[in-house]
Design an enzyme around this catalytic site. Structure first.
Site, PDB file in Angstrom:
ATOM      1  N   ASN A 245       0.804  -1.338   0.205  1.00 13.98           N
ATOM      2  CA  ASN A 245      -0.284  -0.055   0.089  1.00 13.98           C
ATOM      3  C   ASN A 245       0.725   1.493  -0.075  1.00 13.98           C
ATOM      4  OD1 ASN A 245       0.442  -0.941   2.301  1.00 13.98           O
ATOM      5  ND2 ASN A 245      -1.167   0.312   3.278  1.00 13.98           N
TER       6      ASN A 245
ATOM      7  N   GLU B 135       3.276  -3.211  12.425  1.00 13.09           N
ATOM      8  CA  GLU B 135       2.030  -3.005  12.023  1.00 13.09           C
ATOM      9  C   GLU B 135       1.021  -2.988  11.392  1.00 13.09           C
ATOM     10  OE1 GLU B 135       2.799   0.611  13.360  1.00 13.09           O
ATOM     11  OE2 GLU B 135       4.589   0.713  13.418  1.00 13.09           O
TER      12      GLU B 135
ATOM     13  N   CYS C  47      -3.583   1.852   6.177  1.00 13.80           N
ATOM     14  CA  CYS C  47      -4.009   1.605   7.356  1.00 13.80           C
ATOM     15  C   CYS C  47      -5.075   2.520   8.750  1.00 13.80           C
ATOM     16  CB  CYS C  47      -2.956   0.644   7.798  1.00 13.80           C
ATOM     17  SG  CYS C  47      -1.132   1.893   8.440  1.00 13.80           S
TER      18      CYS C  47
ATOM     19  N   GLU D  50       7.597   2.510  15.431  1.00 15.61           N
ATOM     20  CA  GLU D  50       8.512   3.170  14.310  1.00 15.61           C
ATOM     21  C   GLU D  50       8.313   4.829  13.758  1.00 15.61           C
ATOM     22  OE1 GLU D  50       8.761   0.370  11.252  1.00 15.61           O
ATOM     23  OE2 GLU D  50       6.880   0.143  11.503  1.00 15.61           O
TER      24      GLU D  50
HETATM   25  P1  NAD Z   1       0.394  -9.377   3.930  1.00 12.09           P
HETATM   26  O1  NAD Z   1      -0.211  -9.012   5.408  1.00 12.09           O
HETATM   27  O2  NAD Z   1      -0.315 -11.065   3.327  1.00 12.09           O
HETATM   28  O3  NAD Z   1       1.681  -9.229   3.684  1.00 12.09           O
HETATM   29  C1  NAD Z   1       1.351  -7.920   3.520  1.00 12.09           C
HETATM   30  C2  NAD Z   1       3.741  -8.677   3.509  1.00 12.09           C
HETATM   31  O4  NAD Z   1       3.761  -9.774   4.514  1.00 12.09           O
HETATM   32  C3  NAD Z   1       4.222  -8.652   2.147  1.00 12.09           C
HETATM   33  O5  NAD Z   1       5.493  -8.442   1.721  1.00 12.09           O
HETATM   34  C4  NAD Z   1       4.039 -10.579   1.479  1.00 12.09           C
HETATM   35  O6  NAD Z   1       4.507 -11.062   0.572  1.00 12.09           O
HETATM   36  C5  NAD Z   1       4.350 -10.839   3.249  1.00 12.09           C
HETATM   37  N1  NAD Z   1       3.535 -12.158   3.660  1.00 12.09           N
HETATM   38  C6  NAD Z   1       2.716 -12.798   3.388  1.00 12.09           C
HETATM   39  N2  NAD Z   1       2.463 -13.656   4.094  1.00 12.09           N
HETATM   40  C7  NAD Z   1       3.410 -13.826   5.127  1.00 12.09           C
HETATM   41  C8  NAD Z   1       4.309 -15.265   5.479  1.00 12.09           C
HETATM   42  N3  NAD Z   1       3.367 -16.407   5.857  1.00 12.09           N
HETATM   43  N4  NAD Z   1       5.061 -14.770   6.397  1.00 12.09           N
HETATM   44  C9  NAD Z   1       5.977 -13.576   5.824  1.00 12.09           C
HETATM   45  N5  NAD Z   1       5.434 -12.671   5.284  1.00 12.09           N
HETATM   46  C10 NAD Z   1       4.633 -12.700   4.781  1.00 12.09           C
HETATM   47  O7  NAD Z   1      -1.195  -8.626   3.254  1.00 12.09           O
HETATM   48  P2  NAD Z   1      -1.932  -9.600   1.682  1.00 12.09           P
HETATM   49  O8  NAD Z   1      -2.484 -10.678   1.521  1.00 12.09           O
HETATM   50  O9  NAD Z   1      -1.229  -8.067   0.107  1.00 12.09           O
HETATM   51  O10 NAD Z   1      -3.392  -7.859   1.463  1.00 12.09           O
HETATM   52  C11 NAD Z   1      -3.761  -8.464   2.203  1.00 12.09           C
HETATM   53  C12 NAD Z   1      -5.176  -7.674   3.147  1.00 12.09           C
HETATM   54  O11 NAD Z   1      -4.416  -7.520   4.287  1.00 12.09           O
HETATM   55  C13 NAD Z   1      -5.152  -6.509   2.647  1.00 12.09           C
HETATM   56  O12 NAD Z   1      -7.266  -6.775   2.345  1.00 12.09           O
HETATM   57  C14 NAD Z   1      -5.261  -5.728   3.741  1.00 12.09           C
HETATM   58  O13 NAD Z   1      -6.516  -5.620   4.635  1.00 12.09           O
HETATM   59  C15 NAD Z   1      -4.708  -5.981   5.046  1.00 12.09           C
HETATM   60  N6  NAD Z   1      -2.981  -5.053   4.487  1.00 12.09           N
HETATM   61  C16 NAD Z   1      -3.301  -4.352   5.746  1.00 12.09           C
HETATM   62  C17 NAD Z   1      -1.861  -3.355   5.466  1.00 12.09           C
HETATM   63  C18 NAD Z   1      -1.281  -2.497   6.130  1.00 12.09           C
HETATM   64  O14 NAD Z   1      -0.610  -1.347   6.216  1.00 12.09           O
HETATM   65  N7  NAD Z   1      -2.074  -2.585   7.500  1.00 12.09           N
HETATM   66  C19 NAD Z   1      -0.673  -2.896   4.452  1.00 12.09           C
HETATM   67  C20 NAD Z   1      -1.188  -4.290   3.051  1.00 12.09           C
HETATM   68  C21 NAD Z   1      -2.310  -5.092   3.729  1.00 12.09           C
END
Ligand code: NAD
Length: 459
Positions: A134, A232, A266, A435
């Site tokens: 994001n 976060e 977020c 952070e």
């Molecule tokens: P996610 O949390 O799964 O991914 C974020 C990061 O974590 C990415 O780099 C991903 O490759 C990594 N990741 C995923 N699974 C992992 C694991 N098992 N071990 C280590 N790293 C891992 O988010 P998403 O699937 O891209 O998005 C899904 C939902 O998450 C969105 O719809 C949103 O609601 C939420 N989201 C929130 C934020 C925030 O800043 N609060 C940011 C991104 C997504």
């Protein structure tokens, strides 16, 4: 099983593939951690002023490539060009700010009998930063800049959909003179590269930003090695509008408080809680403000809101909004691209999914409240506690409600919540740790206490 794979990077405004990058396998992470560990030892041994100078040169390199980085962010993340320019500038500022901390990272001398007692702040070693899609550039830098400044090496794993600006930042770091291996970027899948980084015993700390679901998994994996972790996570932030507020100003500011970055923020103020006597007036003012938001080509300077990041995210957002749900809707382009119109839902049950879960799209619910106690109860009525806004002309109320709302970042008569020089993070399931701000470097150190006897050896 062979772990060779590639990641296709799409332009979310057109759905065209704009790049294909190799994805990191477990073995690649292992090699990177070993390189990082060697680089870190040399980095930590440099004079503090030299480390600060190199980080400032990195900041200058980012500044010189600000437009290029911004245009890349527009293409891979669909951010409006104005936002993307700000984001590249934010990386520069984070590096500059962190560089200013290198020589100020001081321990303490504590009075004790019989000797001298000092605390040392030592780097952790290799830090893994796992970034979301994001805000690919700023969030990568939130962890990276202070970690490097505190004497650590960093391995950054960007999100699958947005690796390009991160890869460019790694090139700029090398051009600026940062040592080989000190800051490495390894794009890859979360379940492969992300987990390998979290599980690697050579990684001392994980800084993760993303969903609460993935954050919980990472925290559980870190527990196995008692690995340091900063999380976060998500948010469902309230925007509290009291009847004594400047209603015109509150209504004018509300749209971009949840539509900025297409709601993929977020801190998005997606629960607009309005005191009953001004509820109708607020909606009257909000409707034209929502309808006038320009949604379209993110590269166009006049655009307020671009597309969502992916088809999967579009499906997720759609799942929260019934086509016939009452409310206010803006306009969005038809055709290719992951478009969803600005949407404000009315008549929403405060316990409904859309009122308590993070949608991560341009969708907010407006919910009436009766009095201050009711407002606080609703504001605190989710598992999250990241941000929130309070609109009132009563200073006493502003302070009372700020103290009562369980969230890490609040703003009064404003929606501002993130500055690189003030702390940021969440209560409850919005995260652990903070952070940014004056203590950012300390989060990447261990405290060591040393007692030196002044008694001399026993005769
Ligand atoms: P996610 O949390 O799964 O991914 C974020 C990061 O974590 C990415 O780099 C991903 O490759 C990594 N990741 C995923 N699974 C992992 C694991 N098992 N071990 C280590 N790293 C891992 O988010 P998403 O699937 O891209 O998005 C899904 C939902 O998450 C969105 O719809 C949103 O609601 C939420 N989201 C929130 C934020 C925030 O800043 N609060 C940011 C991104 C997504």
């Amino acid at each position: 099983m062979s772990q060779q794979y590639e990641l296709d990077v799409l332009n979310p405004a057109t759905e065209e593939v704009i790049a294909t990058v190799p994805g990191a396998a477990e073995q690649d992470i292992d090699t990177a951690v070993r390189r990082a560990a060697r680089a870190q030892e040399r980095w930590a041994a440099l004079a503090p002023g030299e480390r600060a100078r190199l980080l400032r040169r990195f900041a200058v390199a980012v500044d010189e490539h600000r437009e290029e980085l911004a245009q890349s962010e527009v293409r891979e993340a669909g951010h409006t060009v104005g936002n993307a320019r700000w984001e590249a500038g934010n990386v520069r500022d984070l590096l500059d700010y962190a560089a200013g901390g290198v020589e100020r990272l001081t321990g303490r001398q504590i009075p004790v009998p019989g000797g001298l007692d000092v605390t040392l702040l030592e780097p952790l070693g290799v830090v893994g930063v796992i970034a979301p899609w994001n805000f690919p550039m700023p969030i990568a830098a939130w962890g990276t800049a202070p970690a490097l400044a505190a004497g650590n090496a960093v391995i950054l794993k960007p999100a699958e959909t947005t690796p390009l600006t991160a890869l460019r930042l790694a090139e700029l770091a090398l051009e600026a003179g940062l040592p080989e291996g000190l800051f490495q970027v390894l794009p890859g899948r979360g379940d492969i590269a992300g987990e390998a980084l979290v599980r690697h015993p050579g990684v001392a700390k994980i800084v993760f930003t993303g969903s609460t679901r993935t954050g919980k998994r990472i925290m559980a994996l870190c527990a196995d090695q008692v690995k340091r972790v900063t999380l976060e996570l998500g948010g469902k932030s309230p925007n509290l509008v009291f009847a004594d507020a400047d209603i015109e100003a509150a209504a004018a500011a509300a749209p971009m408080s949840f539509l900025d970055n297409s709601g993929q923020d977020c801190c998005a103020r997606t629960r607009i809680l309005v005191q009953r006597p001004v509820y109708d007036r607020f909606l009257e003012l909000l409707a034209p403000a929502i309808e006038s938001v320009t949604v379209g080509d993110p590269a166009d300077e006049r655009t307020d809101m671009g597309p969502l990041i992916s088809g999967a995210q579009l499906e997720r957002v759609r799942s929260y909004v019934d086509a016939d749900a009452p409310g206010i809707r803006g306009k969005a382009p038809e055709g290719p691209g992951f478009w969803f119109p600005p949407t404000v839902l009315t008549g929403v049950d405060p316990h409904a999914r859309v009122a308590v879960e993070e949608v991560f799209g341009p969708v907010a619910a407006v919910i009436p409240f009766e009095d201050e106690a009711d407002a606080i109860r609703l504001a605190n009525g989710t598992d999250y506690g990241l941000s929130g806004s309070i609109w009132t002309r009563d200073v006493g109320r502003a302070l009372r409600v700020s103290q009562a709302v369980k969230a890490g970042n609040l703003s009064v008569n404003s929606h501002s919540s993130v500055r690189y020089w003030t702390p940021f993070g969440g209560y409850k399931q919005s995260g652990i740790g903070r952070e940014l701000g004056p203590d950012a470097l300390t989060a990447f150190t261990e405290t060591k206490n040393v007692f030196i006897s002044t008694e001399g050896p026993a005769q």
